[in-house]
Motif scaffolding. Structure first.
Motif, PDB file in Angstrom:
ATOM      1  N   PHE A 161       6.965  71.389 -24.218  1.00  0.00           N
ATOM      2  CA  PHE A 161       7.959  70.535 -24.861  1.00  0.00           C
ATOM      3  C   PHE A 161       8.844  69.893 -23.794  1.00  0.00           C
ATOM      4  CE2 PHE A 161       6.815  73.872 -27.841  1.00  0.00           C
ATOM      5  CZ  PHE A 161       6.560  73.157 -29.005  1.00  0.00           C
ATOM      6  N   LEU A 162       8.928  68.577 -23.820  1.00  0.00           N
ATOM      7  CA  LEU A 162       9.770  67.835 -22.888  1.00  0.00           C
ATOM      8  C   LEU A 162      10.646  66.862 -23.673  1.00  0.00           C
ATOM      9  CD1 LEU A 162       7.118  67.011 -20.127  1.00  0.00           C
ATOM     10  CD2 LEU A 162       8.818  68.831 -20.079  1.00  0.00           C
ATOM     11  N   TYR A 163      11.811  66.560 -23.121  1.00  0.00           N
ATOM     12  CA  TYR A 163      12.773  65.683 -23.794  1.00  0.00           C
ATOM     13  C   TYR A 163      13.006  64.421 -22.966  1.00  0.00           C
ATOM     14  CZ  TYR A 163      13.765  69.706 -26.765  1.00  0.00           C
ATOM     15  OH  TYR A 163      13.649  70.755 -27.637  1.00  0.00           O
ATOM     16  N   THR A 164      13.032  63.293 -23.638  1.00  0.00           N
ATOM     17  CA  THR A 164      13.129  62.015 -22.924  1.00  0.00           C
ATOM     18  C   THR A 164      14.502  61.779 -22.303  1.00  0.00           C
ATOM     19  OG1 THR A 164      13.689  60.920 -25.016  1.00  0.00           O
ATOM     20  CG2 THR A 164      11.383  60.899 -24.348  1.00  0.00           C
ATOM     21  N   THR A 165      15.572  62.121 -23.006  1.00  0.00           N
ATOM     22  CA  THR A 165      16.912  61.796 -22.517  1.00  0.00           C
ATOM     23  C   THR A 165      17.270  62.571 -21.260  1.00  0.00           C
ATOM     24  OG1 THR A 165      17.626  61.315 -24.773  1.00  0.00           O
ATOM     25  CG2 THR A 165      19.351  61.670 -23.137  1.00  0.00           C
ATOM     26  N   SER A 166      16.960  63.859 -21.248  1.00  0.00           N
ATOM     27  CA  SER A 166      17.331  64.703 -20.112  1.00  0.00           C
ATOM     28  C   SER A 166      16.201  64.835 -19.091  1.00  0.00           C
ATOM     29  CB  SER A 166      17.729  66.095 -20.610  1.00  0.00           C
ATOM     30  OG  SER A 166      16.669  66.686 -21.355  1.00  0.00           O
ATOM     31  N   TYR A 167      15.159  64.022 -19.254  1.00  0.00           N
ATOM     32  CA  TYR A 167      13.996  64.171 -18.370  1.00  0.00           C
ATOM     33  C   TYR A 167      14.306  63.702 -16.952  1.00  0.00           C
ATOM     34  CZ  TYR A 167       9.296  64.069 -16.550  1.00  0.00           C
ATOM     35  OH  TYR A 167       8.189  64.304 -15.780  1.00  0.00           O
ATOM     36  N   ARG A 168      13.823  64.481 -15.988  1.00  0.00           N
ATOM     37  CA  ARG A 168      13.948  64.133 -14.574  1.00  0.00           C
ATOM     38  C   ARG A 168      12.567  64.188 -13.936  1.00  0.00           C
ATOM     39  NH1 ARG A 168      16.927  68.218 -15.575  1.00  0.00           N
ATOM     40  NH2 ARG A 168      15.774  69.555 -14.137  1.00  0.00           N
ATOM     41  N   SER A 169      12.360  63.358 -12.953  1.00  0.00           N
ATOM     42  CA  SER A 169      11.069  63.337 -12.268  1.00  0.00           C
ATOM     43  C   SER A 169      10.747  64.719 -11.708  1.00  0.00           C
ATOM     44  CB  SER A 169      11.114  62.314 -11.127  1.00  0.00           C
ATOM     45  OG  SER A 169       9.898  62.328 -10.406  1.00  0.00           O
ATOM     46  N   GLY A 170       9.548  65.171 -11.947  1.00  0.00           N
ATOM     47  CA  GLY A 170       9.120  66.472 -11.451  1.00  0.00           C
ATOM     48  C   GLY A 170       9.136  67.568 -12.491  1.00  0.00           C
ATOM     49  N   VAL A 171       9.830  67.354 -13.605  1.00  0.00           N
ATOM     50  CA  VAL A 171       9.942  68.395 -14.631  1.00  0.00           C
ATOM     51  C   VAL A 171       8.583  68.688 -15.269  1.00  0.00           C
ATOM     52  CG1 VAL A 171      10.934  68.964 -16.883  1.00  0.00           C
ATOM     53  CG2 VAL A 171      12.371  67.966 -15.105  1.00  0.00           C
ATOM     54  N   ALA A 172       7.796  67.649 -15.515  1.00  0.00           N
ATOM     55  CA  ALA A 172       6.466  67.858 -16.106  1.00  0.00           C
ATOM     56  C   ALA A 172       5.592  68.697 -15.174  1.00  0.00           C
ATOM     57  CB  ALA A 172       5.800  66.513 -16.393  1.00  0.00           C
ATOM     58  N   ARG A 173       5.682  68.427 -13.886  1.00  0.00           N
ATOM     59  CA  ARG A 173       4.947  69.227 -12.901  1.00  0.00           C
ATOM     60  C   ARG A 173       5.396  70.684 -12.958  1.00  0.00           C
ATOM     61  NH1 ARG A 173       2.395  66.850  -8.700  1.00  0.00           N
ATOM     62  NH2 ARG A 173       2.935  68.588  -7.334  1.00  0.00           N
ATOM     63  N   PHE A 188       5.558  74.158  -6.752  1.00  0.00           N
ATOM     64  CA  PHE A 188       4.627  73.076  -7.075  1.00  0.00           C
ATOM     65  C   PHE A 188       5.371  71.771  -7.323  1.00  0.00           C
ATOM     66  CE2 PHE A 188       2.050  70.602 -10.102  1.00  0.00           C
ATOM     67  CZ  PHE A 188       0.924  70.411  -9.305  1.00  0.00           C
ATOM     68  N   GLN A 189       6.515  71.860  -7.975  1.00  0.00           N
ATOM     69  CA  GLN A 189       7.309  70.660  -8.238  1.00  0.00           C
ATOM     70  C   GLN A 189       7.747  69.993  -6.937  1.00  0.00           C
ATOM     71  OE1 GLN A 189      10.678  71.323 -10.794  1.00  0.00           O
ATOM     72  NE2 GLN A 189      11.604  69.348 -10.367  1.00  0.00           N
ATOM     73  N   SER A 190       8.106  70.800  -5.951  1.00  0.00           N
ATOM     74  CA  SER A 190       8.627  70.249  -4.700  1.00  0.00           C
ATOM     75  C   SER A 190       7.542  69.733  -3.758  1.00  0.00           C
ATOM     76  CB  SER A 190       9.467  71.304  -3.972  1.00  0.00           C
ATOM     77  OG  SER A 190       8.658  72.392  -3.555  1.00  0.00           O
ATOM     78  N   LEU A 191       6.267  69.964  -4.106  1.00  0.00           N
ATOM     79  CA  LEU A 191       5.198  69.461  -3.244  1.00  0.00           C
ATOM     80  C   LEU A 191       5.226  67.940  -3.144  1.00  0.00           C
ATOM     81  CD1 LEU A 191       2.125  71.691  -4.235  1.00  0.00           C
ATOM     82  CD2 LEU A 191       3.443  71.769  -2.114  1.00  0.00           C
ATOM     83  N   HIS A 192       5.657  67.290  -4.225  1.00  0.00           N
ATOM     84  CA  HIS A 192       5.701  65.826  -4.234  1.00  0.00           C
ATOM     85  C   HIS A 192       7.051  65.261  -4.646  1.00  0.00           C
ATOM     86  CE1 HIS A 192       1.416  65.590  -3.526  1.00  0.00           C
ATOM     87  NE2 HIS A 192       1.197  66.414  -4.531  1.00  0.00           N
ATOM     88  N   SER A 193       7.912  66.097  -5.172  1.00  0.00           N
ATOM     89  CA  SER A 193       9.209  65.612  -5.655  1.00  0.00           C
ATOM     90  C   SER A 193      10.312  66.071  -4.720  1.00  0.00           C
ATOM     91  CB  SER A 193       9.496  66.140  -7.071  1.00  0.00           C
ATOM     92  OG  SER A 193       8.470  65.748  -7.947  1.00  0.00           O
ATOM     93  N   ARG A 194      11.101  65.146  -4.263  1.00  0.00           N
ATOM     94  CA  ARG A 194      12.237  65.497  -3.418  1.00  0.00           C
ATOM     95  C   ARG A 194      13.362  66.049  -4.280  1.00  0.00           C
ATOM     96  NH1 ARG A 194      13.104  60.722   1.112  1.00  0.00           N
ATOM     97  NH2 ARG A 194      11.111  60.997   2.203  1.00  0.00           N
ATOM     98  N   THR A 195      13.915  67.157  -3.851  1.00  0.00           N
ATOM     99  CA  THR A 195      15.037  67.746  -4.574  1.00  0.00           C
ATOM    100  C   THR A 195      16.343  67.434  -3.849  1.00  0.00           C
ATOM    101  OG1 THR A 195      14.719  69.818  -3.365  1.00  0.00           O
ATOM    102  CG2 THR A 195      13.636  69.617  -5.508  1.00  0.00           C
ATOM    103  N   ARG A 196      17.441  67.493  -4.590  1.00  0.00           N
ATOM    104  CA  ARG A 196      18.742  67.248  -3.987  1.00  0.00           C
ATOM    105  C   ARG A 196      19.103  68.365  -3.016  1.00  0.00           C
ATOM    106  NH1 ARG A 196      22.454  66.537  -9.153  1.00  0.00           N
ATOM    107  NH2 ARG A 196      21.206  68.349  -9.735  1.00  0.00           N
TER     108      ARG A 196
END
Length: 254
Positions: free
Chosen positions: A69-81, A115-123
């Motif tokens: 389950f994912l939400y559009t409003t609070s979605y951030r890049s990398g969350v699906a991964r 796994f998320q950080s393999l391609h997504s830059r985190t703050r």
């Protein structure tokens, strides 16, 4: 007025549609990558909801399908991964005869954040992250106020590991832990360093960019204390006066 309302409706629909397309694209790419890492594919059902909520992968259902389950409003890049990484790790544990509950909560998040950080830059995490003991969360998650620090620490530590080792090594650590029941020993066997040793090294590297600031604080305190000490030295202690004052008090008491 009607034209403005119509335009706003079109914009909102476009944003929602774009979010859905972006989420589906990201999860499809993640699925292809994870299936290559693990050597198998999982069945999953993706549900994209409007509004805000807590993204999560649900347990496998009667048809052998995981629910995400994912939400559009609070979605951030990398969350699906992140969420799909949970699903694949669940299935990996099932394939070797174990259940997700047998792995510490923090390690589940290490797998997903890694796994998320393999391609997504985190703050860049806040300084508190370096002093946060995320490994204490074996069976529960931290309270809401500490969750950002928890995930920041786990993500940063995962990044430290993956700069030096492969993602598949993390699954081997999990397998060693399940066989031996000792996470520190599992780290030593796979990485050549205990969990405690690796966390210490990660913290030192994490704090390195902050070292000029920390040195500045220490130097400031040193100078401040030194100046105060120098100031009070101007007033030498007169022991004779102290004795006279004590004698005066004693006479008054009698």
């Amino acid at each position: 007025m009607k034209s403005a309302l119509l335009l706003l409706t079109v914009i909102l629909i476009s944003i929602y549609t774009f979010s859905q397309v972006e989420i589906r694209r990201e999860i499809e790419e993640a699925n292809a990558e994870l299936s290559q890492i693990y050597g198998f594919s999982v069945k999953y059902s993706l549900t994209i909801l409007k509004g805000e909520g807590h993204e999560q992968p649900a347990a496998i259902d009667d048809n052998g399908i995981y629910q995400i389950f994912l939400y559009t409003t609070s979605y951030r890049s990398g969350v699906a991964r992140h969420e799909l990484a949970h699903v694949y790790f669940f299935e990996y544990l099932r394939s070797i005869g174990f259940t997700p509950n047998e792995i510490p909560v923090w390690y589940h998040e290490l797998m997903a954040e890694g796994f998320q950080s393999l391609h997504s830059r985190t703050r860049i995490p806040i300084l508190r992250v370096a002093f946060y003991d995320f490994t204490e969360f074996d069976r529960r998650y931290p309270n809401k106020d500490d969750q950002s620090v928890f995930y920041g620490a786990v993500s940063s530590f995962a990044g430290y590991i993956l700069e030096r080792h492969s993602y598949i090594d993390l699954t081997i650590v999990a397998e060693e832990f399940l066989e031996e029941g000792d996470m520190s020993a599992a780290f030593s066997k796979v990485f050549g360093s205990s969990l405690e040793s690796m966390i210490l090294k990660w913290r030192l590297i994490f704090l390195l960019p902050y070292s000029p600031f920390l040195i500045g604080v220490v130097l400031f305190l040193y100078l401040l204390i030194g100046r105060r000490d120098k100031y009070w030295r101007k007033f030498p202690l007169d022991l004779e006066s102290l004795r006279e004052d004590e004698e005066t008090k004693n006479r008054r008491a009698h």
